[in-house]
Design a protein around this motif. Structure first.
Motif, PDB file in Angstrom:
ATOM      1  N   ARG A   1      15.805  -2.164 -63.484  1.00 33.47           N
ATOM      2  CA  ARG A   1      16.206  -3.048 -64.579  1.00 33.47           C
ATOM      3  C   ARG A   1      15.412  -4.348 -64.538  1.00 33.47           C
ATOM      4  O   ARG A   1      15.058  -4.917 -65.577  1.00 33.47           O
TER       5      ARG A   1
ATOM      6  N   GLN B   1      18.955  -0.512 -69.372  1.00 33.45           N
ATOM      7  CA  GLN B   1      20.006  -0.184 -68.407  1.00 33.45           C
ATOM      8  C   GLN B   1      20.310   1.304 -68.394  1.00 33.45           C
ATOM      9  O   GLN B   1      20.467   1.902 -67.324  1.00 33.45           O
TER      10      GLN B   1
ATOM     11  N   ALA C   1      17.474   3.242 -66.609  1.00 38.98           N
ATOM     12  CA  ALA C   1      17.523   3.047 -65.159  1.00 38.98           C
ATOM     13  C   ALA C   1      18.672   3.824 -64.544  1.00 38.98           C
ATOM     14  O   ALA C   1      18.526   4.447 -63.485  1.00 38.98           O
TER      15      ALA C   1
END
Length: 585
Positions: A552, A558, A561
């Motif tokens: 991140r 987000q 990841a």
């Protein structure tokens, strides 16, 4: 002039560094405290060891240190840096919280032990002043050895460690009046002793107050000014200046240098520079403290011991046993638990380094006979030498007594609690308590088991359903209701203990689900093989979480990841599946 003689103590320093380079690795390999190694090395390289034969074989002078007094002055810096590091770990608030232990327990130890030794000395024929001095000196224990062992064994913050340090701190404060009494007896001015002693104590209190107040006003701005230069060498030099300057100031005020260093540590403990200073000073402390232990070993004369073996052996055992028993009795009298009293008594049974200073001064002034002083110096060195050997046994005995006592005071599972479909948490440390909070939040029933008696007693007083018990024992698990439990969660960080619990549950045929905390992947494989249903390798999980944060930070969304890390987590779990036992019916 010999080549190199312009550098003071050059040969001694070289010999010590060679000794340290051999002794520490050797004794670490043998799993023996390096302190004992330094003491033995001091005996060997001192004037009473191979130095005794230097006149016959001059080449031995290259490997020996004949000047005990000169080395002792240099070695005192070891005690100075040790007390500074101890002060750094404390704070004025914590020290104030210990005041009852320091001035209550510590004062009683010095007064009672000194009085008993004085009475024994009088019975054995010593005159009044000599008996008083011997009593005062023998009452003192070794701050350097005991605190270093406590730090080494990570026991300084334990209840026995705090009790021992409280006694040692008062003993350090008592050094000043003891040396003053010795000087008064040596000068024949015993009649005016009390007024002069009170005046000296008042001056000492003023000096301590001035150092603490001035330190808080001056030290922080000074270190900020030096730290702004961003030069580590200059910062280290400034820290050394404050430590040694404070030690010198207390020495000029009639106090010990070690006490001054302790006060400097207290001043530093409240600053933002504490951790940097601790890292910079640690090497100095280790080297000089090793030199101090070598100097103590150099004061022991094996030939003198061999000339009177029975007498010296009786004195060593007698002094150590007497001091230990008296301290145990005093600890119980001030309402310390028996386990703490026993461990503290065995820790402080030796005669300490400040006693050697007092005995030397008293002998030089003619207060005590030379033969008595020689005996007590050997006793002091020998009792200090056996302390590292006895420390593990003292700790083990204290824990055994504590466990026995806790069985009568801590909630035990003598009968099965009235609860079903609950979770059994095996180990109630930081991880176990967090799981307990989660279960409390979800209104789910649980029973926690742990072998940390004091923690269990404290948590039970707060209403937490935790019991004292060894979860690797099947009978304890049955009392916790394992037959009707929904799961057993193994949280301790000891790999062997975790494996023993899983093994015990499965060996007894229980089908309850087991969720275990593993240290790493190899540990997780072993737990799966023993029958755990779910295993969380903490190092793997921590690495995956760090990896998600890192991705991140590199700019990945987000969700992306989290998907990448989730795939890696699934791969790790799949790799562990081969070690899982077949599904139980």
């Amino acid at each position: 002039m010999e080549h190199g003689s312009e550098i003071p103590f050059l040969r001694e320093v070289v010999i010590f560094l060679v000794t340290a380079g051999v002794v520490v690795p050797l004794f670490q390999r043998l799993r023996v405290s390096p302190i004992l190694g330094f003491l033995i090395a001091g005996i060997l390289i001192g004037p009473y060891g191979i130095g005794r034969f230097a006149d016959q074989w001059p080449w031995l002078k290259v490997a020996t240190i004949p000047d005990i007094e000169g080395v002792s002055h240099l070695a005192e810096l070891g005690v100075v840096f040790l007390l500074f590091m101890i002060g750094l770990e404390l704070s004025l608030q914590r020290l104030w919280a210990m005041r009852r232990m320091v001035f209550g327990f510590g004062a009683l130890q010095v007064i009672v032990t000194g009085t008993v030794i004085w009475a024994i000395g009088r019975y054995l024929g010593l005159d009044g002043p000599a008996a008083i001095v011997v009593g005062c000196c023998v009452a003192l224990s070794s701050t350097a050895i005991v605190t270093e062992l406590l730090v080494e064994r990570r026991r300084l913050a334990s209840p026995p460690g705090r009790a021992a340090f409280s006694v040692l701190l008062f003993q350090d404060l008592a050094v000043v009046p003891i040396l003053f009494v010795i000087g008064a007896f040596g000068g024949g001015d015993a009649d005016g002793l009390l007024p002069d002693l009170l005046l000296a104590l008042a001056q000492a209190v003023v000096a301590i107050g001035v150092i603490l107040v001035a330190g808080r006003i001056v030290v922080r701005p000074f270190l900020r000014f030096v730290g702004a230069r961003r030069n580590r060498e200059v910062f280290t030099a400034a820290a050394l200046l404050i430590i040694l300057g404070t030690a010198a100031a207390t020495s000029f005020a009639g106090l010990s240098m070690a006490l001054g260093a302790f006060l400097a540590g207290l001043v530093f403990s409240d600053t933002e520079f504490r951790h940097q200073i601790e890292a910079d000073i640690e090497p100095f402390k280790g080297l000089f403290l090793g030199l101090f232990f070598v100097s103590v070993g150099m004061s022991i004369d094996p030939a003198f011991v061999a000339s009177q073996p029975l007498l010296i052996a009786a004195l060593i055992v007698g002094v150590f046993a007497l001091k230990s028993l008296l301290l145990m009795a005093i600890a119980v009298a001030v309402r310390q638990p028996l386990a703490i009293a026993v461990e503290t008594g065995l820790m402080l049974g030796q005669v300490g380094e400040f006693a050697l200073v007092g005995l030397g001064a008293a002998t030089a002034l003619g207060v005590i006979p030379t033969d008595v002083s020689a005996l007590l110096v050997v006793v002091a060195g020998a009792t200090m030498a056996i302390t590292p050997v006895l420390m593990p046994y003292a700790e083990a005995l204290g824990k055994r007594i504590e466990a026995r006592d806790l069985k009568h005071h801590v909630g035990r599972l003598d009968a099965r609690p009235e609860v079903d479909d609950h979770v059994i948490i095996a180990g109630f440390g930081r991880v176990g308590r967090l799981l307990g909070e989660i279960l409390d939040h979800q209104k789910a029933a649980y029973i926690a088991l742990d072998v940390n008696g004091p923690a269990v007693a404290s948590l039970r007083r707060a209403g937490v359903p935790v019991y004292f018990g060894d979860t690797s024992r099947v009978d304890v698990l049955k009392r916790a209701g394992i037959e009707t439990a929904s799961a057993v969660v193994v949280t301790m960080d000891d790999p062997v203990a975790a494996e023993n619990i899983v093994r015990a549950v499965r060996r007894d045929g229980h089908k309850v689900a087991i969720i275990a905390r593993a240290r790493d992947r190899a540990h997780a494989e072993r737990l799966f093989a023993l029958g755990a249903d779910e295993v969380i390798p903490e190092t793997v999980e921590a690495s995956l979480q760090l990896g998600e944060v890192m991705l991140r930070g590199l700019g990945l969304p987000q969700d992306a990841a989290r998907t990448i890390i989730g795939d890696l987590r699934d791969q790790e779990r799949a790799a562990l599946e081969d070690f899982r036992r077949p599904t139980r019916p």
